[in-house]
Design an enzyme around this catalytic site. Structure first.
Site, short mmCIF file in Angstrom:
data_model
loop_
_atom_site.label_atom_id
_atom_site.label_comp_id
_atom_site.label_asym_id
_atom_site.label_seq_id
_atom_site.Cartn_x
_atom_site.Cartn_y
_atom_site.Cartn_z
N GLU A 39 -6.79 -2.48 -2.00
CA GLU A 39 -5.37 -2.22 -1.70
C GLU A 39 -5.05 -0.95 -2.45
O GLU A 39 -5.06 -0.94 -3.70
CB GLU A 39 -4.51 -3.39 -2.20
CG GLU A 39 -3.02 -3.12 -2.06
CD GLU A 39 -2.17 -4.12 -2.86
OE1 GLU A 39 -2.56 -5.31 -2.94
OE2 GLU A 39 -1.14 -3.69 -3.40
N ARG A 43 1.24 5.16 -4.82
CA ARG A 43 1.96 5.66 -6.01
C ARG A 43 1.49 7.04 -6.41
O ARG A 43 1.97 7.60 -7.38
CB ARG A 43 1.71 4.73 -7.20
CG ARG A 43 2.22 3.34 -6.98
CD ARG A 43 1.95 2.47 -8.19
NE ARG A 43 2.05 1.10 -7.83
CZ ARG A 43 1.71 0.08 -8.62
NH1 ARG A 43 1.25 0.31 -9.82
NH2 ARG A 43 1.82 -1.14 -8.19
N LYS A 126 2.98 -12.12 -1.00
CA LYS A 126 2.50 -11.79 -2.35
C LYS A 126 3.44 -12.48 -3.35
O LYS A 126 4.66 -12.54 -3.10
CB LYS A 126 2.55 -10.27 -2.50
CG LYS A 126 2.33 -9.73 -3.89
CD LYS A 126 2.31 -8.20 -3.86
CE LYS A 126 2.26 -7.61 -5.25
NZ LYS A 126 2.02 -6.17 -5.27
#
Ligand code: 3PG
Length: 214
Positions: A39, A43, A126
């Site tokens: 994943e 960022r 999640k």
């Protein structure tokens, strides 16, 4: 099916990469370590390039994390992300993902957010930030009324507490960055990635009482 694959893998390496040129060797290290999945968090400026590189490797399941807007969801999908993970439940991003047929695992930490996910027809979410929000104990409590849900706890998970999470039937997989420290990737210490990933795989096999890992 993506969720089935995530369940088989049991751990999703959550990667923050600073230089997209490192993605190829990082992918090789994850394959060698036994967790062919990443994943990539959106960022850094390198994230989309890294997704593009990893998506070319058909052995690796690649997703985008920290997706905060429709625009990011769109560009991540275009780059080759096969699933999206978000820290919170943004209704616009969730709807866009459903409309564009890409699996999304939005972050939730409360009962009300689970109900928002259910309103979208989502039963896999999640759980973030897992340790800060009570960890395995909270997931067990939430799993009682929401027995139809499956969780991907992420945030503060390591080899030390992985077993507590994977022992819960409603845990689909755990996300974690402990085997893909950004500094190791930047400094090309891929052997550390391989070693820590192998340790994670070993732990998964022990927890599941299996002798192999798909
Ligand atoms: C993150 O916020 O980067 C992910 O949730 C991973 O958290 P971790 O670094 O605690 O594994």
């Amino acid at each position: 099916m993506i969720a089935k694959r995530l369940k088989e893998l049991a751990v999703i390496p959550v990667v923050t990469i600073r230089n997209d040129a490192d993605a190829g060797l990082l992918g090789d290290a994850l394959v060698q370590g036994g967790l062919p999945c990443a994943e990539i968090t959106l960022r850094t400026d390198a994230a989309l390039g890294a997704i593009r590189i990893l998506a070319r490797n058909k052995d690796i399941l690649v997703g985008a994390g920290t997706v905060l807007s429709i625009e990011q969801a769109e560009t991540a999908k275009e780059a080759g992300a096969e699933f999206l993970v978000t820290p919170g439940l943004n209704p616009k991003v969730v709807q866009w993902s459903l409309d564009h047929n890409i699996p999304i695992y939005p972050g939730i930490s409360t009962a009300s957010e689970i109900e928002m996910a259910l309103d979208f027809g989502l039963t896999q979410v999640k759980f973030f930030p897992a340790e800060a929000f009570g960890g395995a104990k909270t997931i067990k409590a939430l799993s009682k009324p929401y027995h139809m849900m499956e969780f991907i706890p992420t945030g503060g998970i390591s080899l030390d507490n992985l077993g507590q999470y994977l022992a819960i039937p409603q845990v689909l997989a755990c996300g974690g960055s402990w085997m893909v420290e950004p500094d190791w990737i930047q400094d090309h210490h891929y052997h550390r990635v391989i070693v820590e990933t192998r340790k994670a795989v070993q732990a998964i096999m022990e927890i599941r009482g299996k002798t192999d890992h798909p």
